[in-house]
Scaffold this active site. Sequence first.
Site, short mmCIF file in Angstrom:
data_model
loop_
_atom_site.label_atom_id
_atom_site.label_comp_id
_atom_site.label_asym_id
_atom_site.label_seq_id
_atom_site.Cartn_x
_atom_site.Cartn_y
_atom_site.Cartn_z
N HIS A 151 1.92 3.95 -1.45
CA HIS A 151 2.36 4.99 -0.52
C HIS A 151 1.65 4.83 0.83
CE1 HIS A 151 4.83 7.32 -3.19
NE2 HIS A 151 3.86 7.64 -4.01
N HIS B 216 3.11 2.09 2.79
CA HIS B 216 4.40 2.52 3.34
C HIS B 216 4.19 3.25 4.65
CE1 HIS B 216 8.56 4.45 2.19
NE2 HIS B 216 8.64 3.67 3.26
N HIS C 270 -0.77 2.22 -7.16
CA HIS C 270 0.43 3.01 -6.87
C HIS C 270 0.25 3.84 -5.62
CE1 HIS C 270 4.01 5.50 -7.89
NE2 HIS C 270 3.32 6.39 -7.19
N GLU C 271 -0.81 4.64 -5.57
CA GLU C 271 -1.02 5.52 -4.42
C GLU C 271 -1.27 4.71 -3.15
OE1 GLU C 271 -0.32 8.56 -4.45
OE2 GLU C 271 0.00 8.63 -6.60
#
Length: 725
Positions: free
Chosen positions: A519, A522, A515-516
């Site tokens: 980021h 992104h 998940h992290e």
Amino acid sequence: MLWGGMGPCPNRCRRTPMRRRVFLQSAALAAALGSLRFSGFALATGSGQEDKLIEVWTGEHGGYPPFEQVNPTSIKAALEKGMELNRAEIARIAGAAEGPTFANTIAALEDSGRALDRAQRLFSVFTSAMNDKAMQDLQTEMSPVLSAFGDDIIQNAQLFARIKAVHDGLATAGLSPEQKRLVESYYQDFTRQGAALDDADQAALKDLNQKLASLYTRFSQNELADEESYRLTIETEADLEGLPDSLRGAAAAAAEAHGVKGKWVFTNTRSSMEPFLTYSARRDLREKGWRMWIMRGDNGTATDNKAVISEILQLRARRAGLLGFTTHAHWVVEDNMAKTPQAAMDLMMKLWGPALRRAQEEIADMQAIADEEGAGITIEAWDHRFYSEKVRKAKYDLDQNEVKHYLQLDKIRDGMFWAAERLYGLRFARLDGLPVYHEDMSVYEVTRGGERVGLWYFDPYTRAGKSSGAWMNEYRTQEHFKTGITPIVSNNSNFVKSGSGPVLISWDDAVTMFHEFGHALHGLSSNVIYPRLAGTSVKRDFVEFPSQINEHWLPTPEVLERFALHVDTGEPMPAELLTKIQKSLKFNQGFGTVEFLASAIYDMKIHLAATPDGTIDPGAFEKTCMAEIGLPREIVMRHRPTHFGHIFSGDGYSAGYYVYLWADALTADVWELFEQKGVWDPATAKAFLDDILAVGNAVAPDEAFRNFRGRDVDTEALMRLRGFA
């Protein structure tokens, strides 16, 4: 912050991207500073260090942060000098003799504040990861100062008049779509933060923002104090019944670090307490640890946060009224994809009923096992994780401790790299010799097709003074406005080092890592002109979308067969175990969803209820709110109010904790497309890179989603993903 549907990020992450335009983020800046933290180690001191902190980051690999130059003295001087330089830049822009144009006003603003931005990013990094007493004192001192500085610029009438003039002339200015988006972004931020108010209201707003900045700092430091002051110490080995060897080793190492070698210490953090609650067979110790954990900030001591929360709520309500909004919740959500608090509540309540029914079924399954064992108990909140694992094993023959032996921290990191290369062509190569703020950190150069994309820093382990949870930082944001500026991002976690050998992590921890890392991808994939629109600087309920989608590649056979390798034998995870994992992905979704929604609903309701003159007792409101929605006795809010740092250590997620659910609706819909096309389909991955990851806020989020998906989001996909439909 998501976990196969709604994963670990709302439970444990704090994403802290630092937006470059500090002076436009007076409230958000105070929030960021208030929610971050620092542990101490000595760094070199000396005059002129502040210049090194505000200068352009140079050196090989596109330049890098001068972490070795940071200390409380140098960072304070750098912040003060950065504000001085920025103040002069703003004066030149606001007082220009030429009429306002995109070039001399908006583009000039975009090129200003760079020195302060570099200093502020370093400050934020250190106050989240290396927060000792000296840095905490500096944080207390500087938070209101930086808030006031931001308000001074927002309230510069000459500057706002020029921005408004450019905005009013957009129709005939002949600007590109991205330039128009930049103008709208500046104009919206100024108006939302009070640029159009009269002098008296602006003065009142400035005072409110400074007070809030100080309260955010106090909240976060109180939370940190309770995490560091309370711990569960086990005296005898017999009291470790049920705990796996890896957890025992980590607890022994923690005990030695706390000066009680020969004992076992479980700290008051999620990374330590959650696995203890999952495996400890000692019910009395589970209850003791659970109560310690959920009572952070709520112990009636000098670090109690209840009065701090009450004042925050009141000041936020006053600020919302000054800005022309009914409540703080209306002010926040108006700037998100949801637009209204009611729209956010509608989505939450749509899921609440099915999730509650599933959670009650799960509790019944736990009680049945306890009864079969003759435990003679009624399931309580401190039993939930322990008996949930028993149910998982009974239903799926899946032992999470067995799975953990295949989840080595370094191997899962390599699996993230492999998936990013296959999907987006990114390669990660370890670099040595670059400055880091702690020896546990590592640095990687990121390339695509041999060309440098940026740098990725990894800070995986827990330590004193480090914010709990997991998060992503943007040290430097991508842009083409100034050539050659590539992104620098980090992922930060709180894994507990083992006594020796590889660090083993849980399945949920592995999901959190993916998940992290989403980021980080992104931020690294951004490809826009203006830094204000780059990377993760998007709507709050859109920013979690790329991270949540990245979770879905972890349980794929291609990743697990290569990187889920047994810690002792090196053998890949057997197909039988992989099948069990795949079948169990929707397990315990009732608990996870209810636990999250209880926090998100509380967040929205208390900000809708807060008034400028009334006082709300956050604990009493918690009891009333949970009774109204029917939260089962066996489950508590994922984050109880007094340690709900997402919403009370800053404005970041306040009245916006729901955003993980909103983003999860986008994720569920998009993942169905990946499954239809093939989860590694190159064309679909390329479209996701181009239409979602690369565009930042240069394209409106709803438009970006339609560009990729071909239509608006289908929220029923979320129900299907959770197994509720």
